[in-house]
Scaffold this active site. Structure first.
Site, short mmCIF file in Angstrom:
data_model
loop_
_atom_site.label_atom_id
_atom_site.label_comp_id
_atom_site.label_asym_id
_atom_site.label_seq_id
_atom_site.Cartn_x
_atom_site.Cartn_y
_atom_site.Cartn_z
CE1 TYR A 1 -5.39 6.58 -0.99
CE2 TYR A 1 -5.30 7.19 1.32
CZ TYR A 1 -5.34 6.22 0.34
OH TYR A 1 -5.30 4.90 0.69
CG HIS B 1 -4.45 -4.15 0.18
ND1 HIS B 1 -3.76 -3.66 -0.90
CD2 HIS B 1 -4.48 -3.16 1.11
CE1 HIS B 1 -3.40 -2.40 -0.64
NE2 HIS B 1 -3.81 -2.08 0.56
CG ASP C 1 -2.14 0.92 1.04
OD1 ASP C 1 -2.02 2.07 1.50
OD2 ASP C 1 -3.17 0.54 0.45
#
Length: 474
Positions: free
Chosen positions: A395, A450, A245
């Site tokens: 982000y 993930h 990630d």
């Protein structure tokens, strides 16, 4: 004269016979030097930064101490949480919704009931404190990390430092199951003790107990620089890196920034842009003749049908990304005020990001891979630190810049890639090599998604060790 005329051409030819190879050798040497020097020069500029509030103190006046830290809680904190949980407003879901609309509200009711009446935060704080925690101030903000050393090291055994970096919506807690496997592998039957690590797990600034940046534009490159400074402050000159990630982006930036400090880079997710006509043609051909474009059979199985796996599935799972990359504070304020909203927002990712088929289950398959105590502990780390907004801002800060910058600088340090089958996207080795030029190991993992360290710690630990063994033999 006739004799001299014969000698002169002979001399010239002799000179040419000597000079041409010498010139070629010199040109080749210059070309080799240029290639090597070019490789050394093409790195991400380390730069510097200041992310604290107010003015930066004069050089030499900054606090560089490493301070022990302990997670604490209080009855008042838990009482406030319980009051908010008691005010949970239930929203009925449509029939047959499962997790197709997001977190199933009937299952959410069960989670809230468990959280309110059975979950013991005091006990989980003790679990969190079982590893040594620290704070240190770098570039104006307090950086939180855990640092776990082996309890026993055989005589003559080298201990290798390993920095492990989490992502969103995870935390340093994701590594709690893999840490003992890496620091005491022989005790867990993983090997004969030939590869032993001391593990450093920092919290990304703005996550958990790491202070958030007070300034704009704090991105993965700034984080990479701070983590290099952290490792240097701990006394390490060379170290291994591991991430998935955001941790993948940060550790990749670290390898691009100071390759001389990175002995090896291990990733369980890689970010590669698939733009360009060449990639489009290779994608189309790969569906019919995968070997022609360098795809293995397993690549083809994981990559196709292309539209389903690389467009529709990604669009379905990335709505959060658009919100957080544009206006994170709006949704973040609601999540920071509601523990139930926060839990639904975070835990939903641990459903379909773990296994895409969990979309069809009423409980999202959450308890098939994790316990509610584990999932709620991760949520509580966000709740008690009020860090959901600053974690979402990460982000915006990263996507506000051209993301292709990260693929323009190649990675030449030894790299290991663990490709888990349920990862959101699959990147074939031949594509990964566009950026990672020295792939030592590339493993098609048999299961897992993930949150690899959280879900399949033993598989991931084994792959890290296999990678490090190969690097040490180079």
């Amino acid at each position: 004269e006739s004799i001299m005329s014969r000698i002169r051409p002979f001399d010239y030819s002799q000179k040419n016979a000597v000079l041409v190879p010498v010139a070629a050798l010199g040109a080749g040497g210059m070309l080799l030097y240029w290639l090597r020097s070019g490789r050394k020069i093409k790195t991400i500029d380390m730069g510097d930064g200041w992310w604290g509030a107010g003015e930066r103190p004069p050089k030499g006046k900054e606090d560089t101490s490493i301070r022990p830290f302990k997670i604490e809680t209080s009855d008042k904190e838990i009482e406030d949480l319980h009051q908010r949980l008691d005010r949970f407003r239930f929203t009925p879901h449509v029939e047959g919704a499962a997790f197709h609309y997001g977190f199933n509200s009937s299952y959410l009711r069960k989670v809230v009931d468990y959280w309110r009446n059975q979950f013991d935060w005091h006990k989980q704080v003790e679990v969190l404190n079982k590893y040594p925690h620290f704070h240190t101030t770098i570039e104006g903000i307090d950086i939180h990390f855990i640092h776990v050393k082996p309890s026993y090291v055989p005589h003559g055994q080298a201990v290798r430092p390993l920095l492990m970096v989490h992502g969103w919506p995870g935390s340093f807690y994701e590594f709690y199951k893999i840490i003992p496997l890496l620091t005491e592998p022989a005790k867990h039957g993983l090997n004969e003790g030939d590869v032993v690590f001391e593990v450093i797990c920092p919290s990304i600034p703005g996550y958990a107990f790491s202070e958030a940046s007070h300034q704009k534009e704090f991105d993965s490159i700034a984080t990479a620089r701070i983590f290099h400074k952290l490792m240097n402050r701990l006394g390490f000159k060379e170290y291994y890196l591991q991430g998935g990630d955001w941790g993948s982006r940060i550790t990749t930036n670290m390898a691009q920034m100071l390759p001389q400090s990175v002995k090896g880079l291990h990733l369980n997710l890689v970010f590669i842009t698939t733009q360009g006509l060449g990639k489009m043609i290779r994608t189309m051909l790969g569906a019919y003749v995968p070997w022609l474009v360098g795809f293995s059979r397993e690549d083809a199985r994981r990559f196709y049908p292309f539209m389903q796996k690389n467009v529709y599935d990604v669009l379905r799972e990335s709505g959060y990304l658009h919100i957080q990359a544009t206006k994170p504070d709006t949704a973040g304020c609601g999540l920071n005020d509601s523990p139930v909203g926060l839990a639904a927002y975070i835990m939903e990712k641990f459903s379909t990001w773990t296994d895409k088929s969990f979309l069809h289950k009423d409980d999202g398959g959450l308890e098939s891979k994790y316990s509610l105590d584990e999932l709620l502990t991760n949520v509580m780390i966000y709740w008690v630190t009020s860090s959901i907004v600053s974690s979402m801002r990460y982000y915006k800060e990263n996507f506000s810049k051209d993301p292709r910058i990260h693929n323009r600088v190649s990675v030449y340090v030894p790299t290991g890639i663990a490709a888990f089958p349920q990862e959101i996207v699959h990147v074939p080795r031949v594509w990964a090599k566009d950026v990672y030029k020295n792939i030592v190991t590339y493993t098609y993992m048999p299961r897992g998604g993930h949150f690899a360290a959280f879900e399949e710690p033993k598989l991931l630990a084994q792959d890290i060790m296999q990678f490090v063994r190969k690097v040490e033999q180079l």
